[in-house]
Scaffold this motif. Structure first.
Motif, PDB file in Angstrom:
ATOM      1  N   ARG A  38     -33.929  15.304-141.659  1.00  0.00           N
ATOM      2  CA  ARG A  38     -34.621  16.445-141.052  1.00  0.00           C
ATOM      3  C   ARG A  38     -34.618  16.328-139.526  1.00  0.00           C
ATOM      4  NH1 ARG A  38     -35.237  20.551-144.708  1.00  0.00           N
ATOM      5  NH2 ARG A  38     -36.382  19.898-146.579  1.00  0.00           N
ATOM      6  N   LEU A  39     -34.411  17.468-138.877  1.00  0.00           N
ATOM      7  CA  LEU A  39     -34.473  17.518-137.412  1.00  0.00           C
ATOM      8  C   LEU A  39     -34.768  18.947-136.981  1.00  0.00           C
ATOM      9  CD1 LEU A  39     -34.113  16.411-134.543  1.00  0.00           C
ATOM     10  CD2 LEU A  39     -31.640  16.717-134.788  1.00  0.00           C
ATOM     11  N   GLY A  40     -35.832  19.120-136.228  1.00  0.00           N
ATOM     12  CA  GLY A  40     -36.182  20.436-135.707  1.00  0.00           C
ATOM     13  C   GLY A  40     -36.847  20.312-134.354  1.00  0.00           C
ATOM     14  N   VAL A  41     -36.700  21.342-133.529  1.00  0.00           N
ATOM     15  CA  VAL A  41     -37.320  21.368-132.209  1.00  0.00           C
ATOM     16  C   VAL A  41     -37.875  22.766-131.955  1.00  0.00           C
ATOM     17  CG1 VAL A  41     -35.090  21.863-131.106  1.00  0.00           C
ATOM     18  CG2 VAL A  41     -36.993  21.008-129.724  1.00  0.00           C
ATOM     19  N   ASP A  55     -35.225  22.278-138.458  1.00  0.00           N
ATOM     20  CA  ASP A  55     -36.245  22.219-139.513  1.00  0.00           C
ATOM     21  C   ASP A  55     -37.653  22.364-138.944  1.00  0.00           C
ATOM     22  OD1 ASP A  55     -34.316  21.710-141.600  1.00  0.00           O
ATOM     23  OD2 ASP A  55     -34.121  19.683-140.779  1.00  0.00           O
ATOM     24  N   VAL A  56     -37.927  23.492-138.308  1.00  0.00           N
ATOM     25  CA  VAL A  56     -39.199  23.646-137.600  1.00  0.00           C
ATOM     26  C   VAL A  56     -40.325  24.135-138.498  1.00  0.00           C
ATOM     27  CG1 VAL A  56     -38.146  24.018-135.358  1.00  0.00           C
ATOM     28  CG2 VAL A  56     -38.552  25.975-136.863  1.00  0.00           C
ATOM     29  N   VAL A 277     -40.891  18.056-131.570  1.00  0.00           N
ATOM     30  CA  VAL A 277     -39.666  17.664-132.266  1.00  0.00           C
ATOM     31  C   VAL A 277     -40.065  16.932-133.532  1.00  0.00           C
ATOM     32  CG1 VAL A 277     -37.418  16.539-132.067  1.00  0.00           C
ATOM     33  CG2 VAL A 277     -38.597  17.326-129.997  1.00  0.00           C
ATOM     34  N   PHE A 278     -39.313  17.140-134.594  1.00  0.00           N
ATOM     35  CA  PHE A 278     -39.555  16.433-135.851  1.00  0.00           C
ATOM     36  C   PHE A 278     -38.263  15.816-136.346  1.00  0.00           C
ATOM     37  CE2 PHE A 278     -39.523  16.983-140.631  1.00  0.00           C
ATOM     38  CZ  PHE A 278     -40.160  15.776-140.882  1.00  0.00           C
TER      39      PHE A 278
END
Length: 425
Positions: A38-41, A55-56, A277-278
């Motif tokens: 998972r990666l979101g900003v 992936d916000v 950020v995740f």
């Protein structure tokens, strides 16, 4: 036109996604099952516009990102003096879960490590409240900050409590030192529920933007945190928010920030934006590997470093407009704009001090395009109006946004403030 900002954020996400270094927080059973890819900003401006990529909208538990917000609640509920009596504000240079207290006082080093955060939780409401009251206060405040109703993830709470021996040890140390006065196990349960609240990167961007916006939630416009409390919180976040990597963070990213072991990172740049950020994989400091990379990229690409040199005072005032009536008396109109702080107010004072008041009949100051004004800027502008009026000039300040507040007649002298816009022409 479609804004290029979402495309830029997607480019940043794509560039950082290939780094698969780091590891999940496997000492908490439920976090060990997270999807490491998972990666979101998300970015939120202080007027509530949110830009996002990746992936916000995936929920994860807030963990240590809760610490600055609960520190703010503790200050608002128990007072800064009481909080400082129990929690210091010095960087510890140690890991977030270090079993150590300040020599001589027994205080935790700062509210961003577990010892300080447990003490902060104990001070929510009034320091004498029940576990349920504290958790309810935190949950309601976090929901207001995020702009939607949030919930505790009970599965993560139970998972964390099953391995909370270190935090229980810290709480017993705090109780022995008189830093907390309630039952240590009750405080740790409440603190763990605080850390187990589900959020998204989008939520955290808005929560961070509330800090960047002096405590006013960007979308609702509601004041949630007092501006002086925000200043205290952001100061501690800058020096202590990234644990024993705080020095590297300040020099490379330069944004007040906080991380959490579920993979979240937030940043709040005063007067500009909040970011989140995740990405779950963590480095040796307990910070998200990709989260740090994304923040470094954003800071470098967009000039978000707190120490970037800007000159807002230069654009605070337009050139004075001069009208002359049939008798030769002059009326000078000064239009101000933007956010007015000390340096902007100084520039206005300098310009007004250079006016030739010999044949000046009227001075008109227009604040319609001023967005915010600091307390010192208000005092400086009011005093300037009073002094010009003492020279026999008719002074009128148009303040439709009521930025000057309830200014006393003594402070204004013969100057007049009206709450209507300046008529065109």
């Amino acid at each position: 036109m479609r804004s290029p900002l979402p495309d830029y954020l997607l480019e940043v996400v794509d560039a950082c996604a290939s780094d698969r270094s780091g590891a999940l927080a496997d000492y908490i059973p439920d976090l060990a099952r997270a999807d490491p890819e998972r990666l979101g900003v998300a970015l939120s401006t202080i007027d509530g516009e949110v830009y996002a990529a990746g992936d916000v909208d995936v929920e994860f538990t807030i963990q240590s990102i809760s610490k600055p917000f609960v520190y703010a609640l503790a200050i608002q509920d128990s007072g800064l003096d009481e909080v400082l009596r129990r929690i210091s504000v010095e960087p510890s240079g140690n890991a977030f879960n270090e079993l150590s207290l300040e020599a001589g006082t027994g205080r935790p080093y700062n509210p961003m490590i577990n010892a300080g955060a447990i003490a902060s939780h104990a001070l929510v409401v009034d320091g004498l409240s029940s576990e349920d009251e504290r958790v309810e206060r935190v949950l309601e405040a976090f929901s207001e900050l995020a702009g939607r109703e949030l919930h505790v993830n009970e599965a993560v709470f139970e998972s964390e409590m099953s391995t909370a021996h270190r935090n229980l040890g810290i709480a017993h140390m705090l109780r022995a030192q008189g830093i907390i006065e309630d039952d240590p196990e009750e405080i740790v349960r409440g603190y763990t529920r605080q850390c187990s609240i589900d959020v998204t990167a989008r939520d955290l961007a808005l929560m961070s933007a509330t800090l960047a916006n002096s405590g006013r939630q960007p979308q609702s416009g509601r004041r949630i945190i007092d501006p002086r409390v925000v200043r205290q919180v952001l100061s501690v976040m800058l020096s202590c928010g990234m644990y024993d990597a705080a020095g590297d963070w300040i020099t490379t990213v330069g944004i007040p920030a906080k991380s959490g072991v579920s993979g979240g990172v937030i940043g709040a740049l005063p007067g500009q934006l909040g970011l989140a950020v995740f990405s779950p994989r963590l480095d040796e400091h307990g910070n998200s590997v990709r989260g740090v990379q994304v923040c470094e990229r954003l800071s470098a690409d967009t000039g978000l470093h707190l120490m970037e040199s800007v000159q807002p005072a230069r654009s605070i005032m337009s050139a004075p407009e001069v009208d002359i009536d049939g008798d030769g008396a002059r009326t000078v109109t000064v239009r101000l704009r933007g956010s007015m702080l000390f340096t902007g107010a100084e520039r206005v004072l300098r310009a007004l001090s250079q006016l030739d008041t010999g044949d000046l009949g009227s001075l008109v100051v227009d604040l319609e395009d001023v967005f915010t004004m600091s307390d010192v800027a208000v005092r400086m502008l009011v005093e300037a109006g009073r002094r010009v009026a003492l020279d026999g000039v008719s002074v009128t300040v148009h303040d439709p946004g009521e930025l000057l507040g309830d200014v006393s007649a003594d402070a204004l002298g013969a100057a007049v403030v009206v709450d209507e816009p300046l008529a065109a022409g």
